[in-house]
Design an enzyme around this catalytic site. Structure first.
Site, short mmCIF file in Angstrom:
data_model
loop_
_atom_site.label_atom_id
_atom_site.label_comp_id
_atom_site.label_asym_id
_atom_site.label_seq_id
_atom_site.Cartn_x
_atom_site.Cartn_y
_atom_site.Cartn_z
N LYS A 77 7.56 15.63 41.48
CA LYS A 77 8.76 16.36 41.05
C LYS A 77 9.73 16.49 42.23
O LYS A 77 9.31 16.80 43.36
CB LYS A 77 8.35 17.73 40.53
CG LYS A 77 9.46 18.56 39.91
CD LYS A 77 8.90 19.86 39.34
CE LYS A 77 9.94 20.74 38.71
NZ LYS A 77 9.35 21.98 38.12
N SER A 151 10.40 22.79 33.58
CA SER A 151 11.38 22.05 34.33
C SER A 151 10.84 20.72 34.85
O SER A 151 11.60 19.86 35.28
CB SER A 151 11.89 22.89 35.51
OG SER A 151 10.83 23.21 36.40
N SER A 175 6.48 25.68 33.64
CA SER A 175 7.00 24.33 33.82
C SER A 175 5.95 23.27 34.05
O SER A 175 6.25 22.07 33.96
CB SER A 175 7.99 24.32 35.00
OG SER A 175 9.09 25.15 34.74
#
Length: 603
Positions: A77, A151, A175
């Site tokens: 990420k 996210s 997330s």
């Protein structure tokens, strides 16, 4: 031919059959080019850099599967640092170029894994839906009209689409779990502090957690075990205090009628009920519990002073670059200005009062089983009502980090149209990470939902969760058996797992033993010495493998009790004192890895 989903068991079997990491890299390059979702990555590792990483691995550790993650491709990420690739947090104006890997990334690379790229996210990790990024919105691998979840949007899609074996996300409000549900994956959310956040752009620093998306619980657990371990550079890092749960008949807390809310999604509710029945079939005792105090704690994360932590993370950048923020993200973060120090303390008091109420519910159950998300939405539905509908996704996830919980999200099946997936979560008190894994693995198997976009895939038997640490025998290693070193395979092959990286207490010296092949150090205790300790790793082996391992240790090395910097005493490698009489004292390097790196900077 490689399968659609690159689970660890299938990849290891392919390597054992002759596949090379270079072959794997070429397959990843081809799959990236063929992908129909251009929003998965913000920055891809260049093709030639991937090839170079595979060559470096083969030069460093040529024997297949000789490291826990030998040649395993993973995605990161883009709020987690990878040296050589920019970190943007999905905000181009915020981008910077880290010189070092995040602690988690460094540990995974040392275990043999290869970074394939940095993935898209809701900007500054603010959101659970995946649409709040200037780099586009990754989509569900099952229907491009639907959100991927966020996210950690790109991280989930990368695994579900077969581009990576696993990926790293982060989880503040859910997330690392909601995108797993929307893409038919496992999401491992460790207890806060178990995995270091060094090199991570914070959202809410006090409750952020680095997470794992994987095809199976066994895969995710393997990765989590490698990542975890105390790092003093993270002020919230903690040493694990493992908690046990019943193995035969766990008491599982489920939602009662009052607290059930699926926002009209009858399909997800039916899948949740089916999962409860499956849990019964595995021997669980089903116990309705009062979710109200957990829900009320969850509301504090976005509707309380914790939103001010999001402002604390980016306040200087917001002052100069407010126009570079996604409008919804900016609205949420600027909402922190409504809270002052008094509100922060009042919020803390409220959380602790609710924590006391949750303790009453924990007395009734061993862990909870909740819907990962009660519903899903199309991208257009989300964009039309971005804050309210995003809040729906977090109804059952937002409390977990505030209340210091471990969680594992697993696939629960598909809706009545066999169209979109849903998931359930097992949630336990702090440090039940290991204890949750076997039941989560069993549930994933009986729910029979496949892996990622391959909904018919059978979960490999080899991916079953390995024995928890308490069923294994720990041993301290100091030299050639460390992760990435030549003899590490003697620990990994018989099913060993790394528990942590740490240091001895200050009474130990380390010596480079002359004439050893491969080169080895000797650790000697000197009661009169007051040093800073020697870096070591604690591994754990099945009892029979431990016995064989100890039997094969060559003189002048042996096994004795080693005192660690936390005061614990564990069996490990020690050296006979006579053997270091003419050996070089290398204690000043802090450990064998530091000495080897100094002797050969390229290493």
């Amino acid at each position: 031919m490689l399968p659609t989903i690159l689970d660890l068991a299938s990849l290891k079997a392919a390597y054992a059959a002759g596949l090379s990491p270079l072959d794997l890299v070429e397959e990843i390059i081809a799959r990236r080019k063929a992908s129909d979702d251009p929003a998965i990555f913000i920055t891809m590792t260049p093709d030639d850099d991937l090839r170079a990483a595979a060559c470096e691995l083969l030069a460093r550790v040529p024997e297949p599967n000789s490291l826990p993650l030998w040649g395993v491709p993973f995605a990161v990420k883009d709020n987690i640092d990878v040296a050589g690739l920019p970190t943007t947090a999905a905000c181009p104006a915020f981008a910077y170029h880290p010189e070092e890997d995040a602690t988690t990334v460094a540990r995974l690379k040392a275990a043999g894994a290869i970074v394939i790229g940095k993935t898209n996210l809701d900007q500054f990790a603010t959101g659970l839906n995946g649409t709040r990024s200037p780099y586009g919105a990754p989509r569900s691998v099952f229907d491009r009209n639907y959100v991927s979840g966020g996210s950690s949007s790109g991280s989930a899609v990368a695994v579900a689409a077969g581009l990576a074996s696993f990926s790293l996300g982060t989880d503040t409000a859910g997330s690392g779990r909601v995108p797993a549900a929307f893409n038919n994956l496992v999401g491992i959310k460790p207890t806060p502090g178990l995995v270091p956040n060094v090199g991570v752009v914070p959202a809410c620093r006090s409750v952020d957690v680095v997470t794992v998306f994987a095809a199976t619980v066994g895969d995710g657990t393997t990765v989590r075990r490698i990542m975890e371990g105390y790092d003093a550079r993270d002020p919230f890092s903690r040493r694990a205090a493992p908690a046990n749960l019943p193995s035969s008949r766990p008491r599982i807390g489920v939602l009662d009628g009052v607290e059930r809310e699926f926002y009209g999604n009858k399909d997800v509710e039916a899948l949740y009920d089916a999962a409860i029945e499956r849990a019964k079939s595995l021997g669980a005792e089903i116990v309705p519990f009062d979710y109200a105090p957990f829900r009320q704690a969850a509301e504090l994360l976005y509707n309380g002073p914790w939103v001010a932590e999001r402002l604390a993370a980016v306040k200087d950048f917001l002052e100069t670059n407010a126009g570079d923020f996604d409008p919804t993200v900016r609205t949420i973060i600027e909402g922190a200005k409504a809270y002052d120090a008094v509100a922060a303390f009042e919020g803390r008091y409220r959380l602790e009062a609710l924590r006391q109420k949750t303790k009453v519910e924990w007395e009734k159950v061993d862990f909870l089983m909740l819907p990962t998300s009660p519903t899903t939405y199309t991208v257009e539905e989300m964009r039309a009502d971005p804050i309210v509908k995003n809040g729906h996704f977090g109804r059952y996830t937002n409390f977990a980090n505030l209340l210091d919980c471990a969680a594992i999200a697993i696939p629960a099946g598909f809706d009545a149209k066999d169209h979109l997936p849903a998931g359930v979560m097992l949630v336990g008190p702090a440090f039940t990470d290991e204890a949750l894994a076997p039941f989560a693995d069993a549930m994933h198997r009986v729910l029979n939902a496949g892996m990622g976009k391959d909904r018919t895939a059978a979960l490999p038997a080899a991916s079953r969760v390995a024995p928890a640490a308490e069923d294994l025998v720990p041993i301290v290693v100091v030299g050639a058996h460390l992760t990435g070193m030549p003899l590490n395979h003697e620990l990994t092959r018989p099913g060993g797992c790394k528990l942590k990286t740490c240091r001895t207490d200050g009474s130990y010296r380390l010596f480079a033993l002359p004439g050893t092949v491969p080169p080895k150090p000797g650790l000697v205790r000197d009661p009169g010495f007051a040093g800073k300790g020697v870096e070591v790793e604690v591994w754990a082996l099945p009892p029979a493998a431990f016995a064989r391992f100890v039997q094969n240790i060559p003189a002048p090395l042996g096994v004795g009790k080693i005192t660690l910097d936390d005061g614990s005493s564990i069996s490990g490698f020690l050296c006979e004192v006579h053997a270091v009489a003419d050996a070089r004292d290398i204690t000043e390097f802090g450990g064998w890895r530091g000495y080897v790196s100094a002797a050969d900077p390229a290493s």
